[in-house]
Motif scaffolding. Structure first.
Motif, PDB file in Angstrom:
ATOM      1  N   SER A  23      53.388  42.789  39.812  1.00 15.69           N
ATOM      2  CA  SER A  23      52.033  42.276  39.999  1.00 15.69           C
ATOM      3  C   SER A  23      51.740  41.117  39.054  1.00 15.69           C
ATOM      4  O   SER A  23      51.009  40.192  39.409  1.00 15.69           O
ATOM      5  CB  SER A  23      51.011  43.394  39.779  1.00 15.69           C
ATOM      6  OG  SER A  23      49.699  42.918  39.899  1.00 15.69           O
ATOM      7  N   GLY A  24      52.323  41.160  37.853  1.00 15.37           N
ATOM      8  CA  GLY A  24      52.119  40.075  36.897  1.00 15.37           C
ATOM      9  C   GLY A  24      53.226  39.045  36.885  1.00 15.37           C
ATOM     10  O   GLY A  24      53.138  38.058  36.152  1.00 15.37           O
ATOM     11  N   LEU A  25      54.276  39.245  37.698  1.00 17.94           N
ATOM     12  CA  LEU A  25      55.446  38.363  37.660  1.00 17.94           C
ATOM     13  C   LEU A  25      55.675  37.598  38.954  1.00 17.94           C
ATOM     14  O   LEU A  25      56.522  36.699  38.998  1.00 17.94           O
ATOM     15  CB  LEU A  25      56.708  39.182  37.344  1.00 17.94           C
ATOM     16  CG  LEU A  25      56.712  39.989  36.051  1.00 17.94           C
ATOM     17  CD1 LEU A  25      57.985  40.815  35.951  1.00 17.94           C
ATOM     18  CD2 LEU A  25      56.571  39.077  34.838  1.00 17.94           C
ATOM     19  N   VAL A  26      54.949  37.967  40.017  1.00 17.38           N
ATOM     20  CA  VAL A  26      55.180  37.360  41.339  1.00 17.38           C
ATOM     21  C   VAL A  26      55.153  35.833  41.313  1.00 17.38           C
ATOM     22  O   VAL A  26      56.063  35.174  41.838  1.00 17.38           O
ATOM     23  CB  VAL A  26      54.175  37.919  42.369  1.00 17.38           C
ATOM     24  CG1 VAL A  26      54.089  37.021  43.603  1.00 17.38           C
ATOM     25  CG2 VAL A  26      54.587  39.317  42.795  1.00 17.38           C
ATOM     26  N   TYR A 224      48.621  41.667  44.565  1.00 13.81           N
ATOM     27  CA  TYR A 224      48.128  40.285  44.532  1.00 13.81           C
ATOM     28  C   TYR A 224      46.930  40.138  43.590  1.00 13.81           C
ATOM     29  O   TYR A 224      46.110  39.227  43.749  1.00 13.81           O
ATOM     30  CB  TYR A 224      47.753  39.831  45.954  1.00 13.81           C
ATOM     31  CG  TYR A 224      48.916  39.945  46.904  1.00 13.81           C
ATOM     32  CD1 TYR A 224      49.999  39.063  46.836  1.00 13.81           C
ATOM     33  CD2 TYR A 224      48.971  40.960  47.849  1.00 13.81           C
ATOM     34  CE1 TYR A 224      51.080  39.183  47.689  1.00 13.81           C
ATOM     35  CE2 TYR A 224      50.055  41.084  48.704  1.00 13.81           C
ATOM     36  CZ  TYR A 224      51.104  40.190  48.611  1.00 13.81           C
ATOM     37  OH  TYR A 224      52.178  40.318  49.461  1.00 13.81           O
ATOM     38  N   LEU A 225      46.864  41.040  42.601  1.00 11.64           N
ATOM     39  CA  LEU A 225      45.741  40.994  41.667  1.00 11.64           C
ATOM     40  C   LEU A 225      45.793  39.750  40.786  1.00 11.64           C
ATOM     41  O   LEU A 225      44.756  39.154  40.475  1.00 11.64           O
ATOM     42  CB  LEU A 225      45.750  42.257  40.807  1.00 11.64           C
ATOM     43  CG  LEU A 225      44.558  42.473  39.877  1.00 11.64           C
ATOM     44  CD1 LEU A 225      43.254  42.488  40.666  1.00 11.64           C
ATOM     45  CD2 LEU A 225      44.727  43.781  39.095  1.00 11.64           C
ATOM     46  N   THR A 226      46.996  39.331  40.376  1.00 13.49           N
ATOM     47  CA  THR A 226      47.108  38.162  39.504  1.00 13.49           C
ATOM     48  C   THR A 226      46.548  36.894  40.155  1.00 13.49           C
ATOM     49  O   THR A 226      45.701  36.217  39.553  1.00 13.49           O
ATOM     50  CB  THR A 226      48.573  37.957  39.069  1.00 13.49           C
ATOM     51  OG1 THR A 226      48.975  39.068  38.268  1.00 13.49           O
ATOM     52  CG2 THR A 226      48.740  36.679  38.271  1.00 13.49           C
ATOM     53  N   GLY A 236      41.869  32.632  33.097  1.00 13.25           N
ATOM     54  CA  GLY A 236      43.128  31.988  32.771  1.00 13.25           C
ATOM     55  C   GLY A 236      44.286  32.967  32.759  1.00 13.25           C
ATOM     56  O   GLY A 236      44.110  34.191  32.796  1.00 13.25           O
ATOM     57  N   ASP A 237      45.491  32.414  32.695  1.00 18.04           N
ATOM     58  CA  ASP A 237      46.693  33.260  32.697  1.00 18.04           C
ATOM     59  C   ASP A 237      46.708  34.246  31.534  1.00 18.04           C
ATOM     60  O   ASP A 237      47.287  35.332  31.651  1.00 18.04           O
ATOM     61  CB  ASP A 237      47.941  32.378  32.630  1.00 18.04           C
ATOM     62  CG  ASP A 237      48.174  31.598  33.914  1.00 18.04           C
ATOM     63  OD1 ASP A 237      47.599  31.991  34.950  1.00 18.04           O
ATOM     64  OD2 ASP A 237      48.917  30.600  33.874  1.00 18.04           O
TER      65      ASP A 237
END
Length: 389
Positions: A23-26, A224-226, A236-237
């Motif tokens: 979720s955080g790496l896609v 797709y939360l990110t 921001g990231d």
């Protein structure tokens, strides 16, 4: 709770980190391997497909193996494929490692659920399940945000290396704490054919279907939360690990509450919790452009999703009491059908150009469908009861 259950939870923590960390790496994987974001999101679906196939298959193949050997084989295989995933430069190879890792994960979780519930009294299955699944929620609290942070600092491959390393202490702990007793000696269990026959119960099938729908809703948005919080909420990231950690904190709270109530008072979790879960997805879809609303709802939805989901797992295990070896595997498979379907549906809406809110709309529809299925099942049961009179 026996110490061995918490040891199994440690291994589940590493496996849950692997399952959820994408979720955080896609976005980074998509950029590095030159594929689209929906294509990179398919890595989550591929893992879920491996879990779907692997849970019943691995449980069947390992029914006569000693518990400790079974768990060690699955965990070692899980570690090995993550090393390959960390080294590869091919998206196809990475996709294959996700499937193979899921097969190992599925086998471990199915056997782990059966092992944990056999270590406690029959009326404490919910507590044992909660303790084991606490590893999954801790993965959301610490593992997934840490994976996202590692990805930002050292690249997405470092998260794969971290999962392999975290699995090492679990490997040694299993050797020391899980008894090497064949399950056929540890408990009198029916044959594989008898267990499969027991798994045809309508009550069990409905419960598994509800678990599938709730988990599909969870993964549809979570995968797709990110991009949702960065592109719609405007955060921001640097906020990504924090928001993922909030979802994890909520999920830990949800599993903890469910562990206390799912044995004796499951409807206190399922009915109010399910209603609030549906309302939360609707609120997130409407208020995602407001950072404060989005962050608050993510926390609550983590709690509700995992509270309702873990309660459904517990009820499935009770309904599958005559299938002690395979009941956990079918619960695992059903949840991962949802984990495959959810991101796939979310990817379809994104590919259709409906925007980053669209997976949240799909999540709301899936929970609404779960209510419809439950209502139809209750109506059918009531009608059958009247006709039986």
């Amino acid at each position: 709770m026996p110490y061995a259950i918490y040891v199994l939870g440690l291994a589940v923590f590493a496996q849950g980190t692997s399952e959820f960390m994408l979720s955080g790496l896609v976005p980074d994987i998509a950029t590095d391997l030159h594929v689209s974001i929906p294509s990179a999101g398919a890595l989550t679906s591929a893992f879920a497909v491996g879990m779907i196939v692997g849970a019943p298959l691995m449980a069947l193949l390992s029914m006569r193996w000693p518990q400790r050997r079974t768990l060690l084989v699955f965990l070692t295989a899980f570690m090995a494929v993550h090393v390959v995933g960390a080294l590869t430069t091919s998206f196809a190879v990475l996709l294959a490692t996700r499937v193979l890792g899921a097969l190992a994960n599925a086998g471990f979780l199915a056997v782990g659920l059966a092992t944990a519930t056999r270590m406690v009294e029959p009326s404490e299955k919910g507590r044992a399940t909660s303790a084991l699944l606490g590893g999954v929620t801790l993965a959301c609290v610490a593992g997934v945000p840490a994976g996202a942070l590692l990805g930002q600092v050292w690249g997405w491959r470092s998260a794969f290396w971290a999962v392999a390393l975290v699995s090492v202490p679990a490997l040694f702990a299993i050797v020391r704490s899980v008894p090497a007793v064949p399950r056929s000696e540890a408990v009198e269990a029916p044959s594989a054919r008898g267990e499969l026959r027991a798994l045809r119960s309508p009550r069990l099938l409905v419960t598994l279907g509800l678990g599938m729908l709730v988990n599909a809703a969870t993964f549809c948005t979570f995968t797709y939360l990110t991009p949702l919080i960065t592109n719609v909420s405007g955060l921001g990231d640097a906020w990504v690990p924090a928001v993922l950690a909030l979802f994890g904190l909520g999920s830990f709270a949800g599993v903890t509450v469910a562990g206390r109530w799912s044995d004796a008072r499951p409807m206190l979790v399922l009915v109010p919790g399910g209603s609030a879960l549906l309302g939360g997805w609707l609120l997130l879809s409407a208020g995602a452009d407001r950072p404060a609303v989005a962050v608050a709802v993510v926390l609550v939805q983590g709690m509700l999703s995992f509270g309702v989901g873990s309660t459904l797992i517990t009820r499935a295990l009770y309904a599958a009491a005559e299938a002690p070896a395979l009941g956990g595997s079918f619960a695992t498979a059903a949840l991962n059908v949802g984990a495959a379907v959810g991101p796939a549906l979310g990817g379809l809406t994104l590919g259709a150009g409906l925007g980053y809110r669209s997976p949240v709309w799909v999540s709301a529809l899936l929970v609404a469908l779960a209510f419809a299925v439950a209502g139809l099942a209750l109506a059918r049961q009531a009608l059958a009861s009247r006709l039986g009179r």
